[in-house]
Design a protein around this motif. Sequence first.
Motif, short mmCIF file in Angstrom:
data_model
loop_
_atom_site.label_atom_id
_atom_site.label_comp_id
_atom_site.label_asym_id
_atom_site.label_seq_id
_atom_site.Cartn_x
_atom_site.Cartn_y
_atom_site.Cartn_z
N LYS A 53 0.84 -1.20 0.00
CA LYS A 53 0.00 0.00 0.00
C LYS A 53 0.86 1.24 0.00
N ARG A 54 1.89 1.21 0.82
CA ARG A 54 2.75 2.38 0.95
C ARG A 54 3.34 2.77 -0.42
N GLY A 57 0.02 3.22 -3.29
CA GLY A 57 -0.99 4.28 -3.08
C GLY A 57 -0.74 5.45 -4.02
N LYS A 58 0.47 5.92 -4.04
CA LYS A 58 0.81 7.06 -4.87
C LYS A 58 0.69 6.71 -6.36
N VAL A 59 1.19 5.51 -6.70
CA VAL A 59 1.16 5.07 -8.11
C VAL A 59 -0.29 4.99 -8.61
N ASN A 61 -2.95 6.54 -7.37
CA ASN A 61 -3.53 7.88 -7.52
C ASN A 61 -3.08 8.57 -8.81
N GLU A 62 -1.83 8.40 -9.13
CA GLU A 62 -1.33 9.00 -10.38
C GLU A 62 -2.01 8.38 -11.59
N GLN A 65 -5.40 9.88 -11.94
CA GLN A 65 -5.23 11.22 -12.52
C GLN A 65 -5.04 11.14 -14.03
#
Length: 345
Positions: A53-54, A57-59, A61-62, A65
Amino acid sequence: MLQDKIAQYTKEIEQFTPASAADVENFRLKFLVSKGIVKELFEEFKTVSSEEKRVLGKVLNEFKQLAETKFQESQTQFASAAKVHKREEEDLTLPGDGFQLGSRHPLSLVRKEIVEIFKKLGFIVAEGPEIEDDWHNFSALNFPPEHPARDMQDTFFIKKQEGNDIALRTHTSSVQVRLMEAGQPPFRAIMPGRVYRNEAISARAHCFFHQVEGLYVDENVSFADLKQTLFHFVQELYGEGTKVRFRPSYFPFTEPSAEMDISCSICKGAGCNLCKHSGWVEILGCGMVDPNVLENCGIDSKKYSGFAFGMGIERITNLKYEIKDLRLFSENDTRFLSQFETEII
Ligand code: DAH
């Protein structure tokens, strides 16, 4: 693996080049709706270890987008394309939208017709002022000082002035006087114009209306000339075979005077409402110019004689088009006026 899926779809989105609005819609259905891939990957995200998740999560969300941006860009591209497309589709060979043409007023049509008939007989067109003095409207035309036509009831006075009041002309006979004062015979003129009378407005009367005056003065002009001229006029206006009859009458400015009737233009003499079942309708007043009038205008009544006539254009128009209410002429109702659009100009 979630990471692999994200990588794979990212590639797909980056390479997505829509060819139509339908492609864009399919893209939305595939990635962005509630059962679409973005949602699906977020569901899957819930199941991975907190370790992953850590990182992801960012990947993720990108990725979301990216999908949204791609969709918006594609959408605007096709929205403007749709507009261009529409314009190209317009058929330039189609006839344009028509615009509404104005048309001549029925009174103008009839005035023109009357004037044209007399022009062919050599009459000139003359005009005079609508604001007239007593001399031209009454006195020179042999109206006695106490004649009822001078009365306040009939005439719109503008200015009272000693011996020569100023008023709106009550008939176009005033133009005869102006014409004769300005020269010497021969005179052969037709004089159309607006006249005013102080009358209550109804279907049959109005405070202003239109007349055409005629005048013919020369040596040896006779009543026979008058009859023949007016007979010719009605054949032209109402058609060959129209009958005329003259009834003795009285006008101060003519002697002898007559009123002319024609066989009813509607029933051709058989009898109808318009002619009150008589078969005849009155259309004008006429007569031989009174020698006093000639003298008042500086013309030698021993040498010259003439005839005159006067008719109401409204009356002639009513008979021609079967119009029953005078008020229609000045109300500007396009339902009435547009009926004359097809008339020759
Ligand atoms: N002026 C007259 C009227 O308004 C019409 C008329 C009658 C004119 C006889 C004429 C004429 O020239 O001779 O009622």
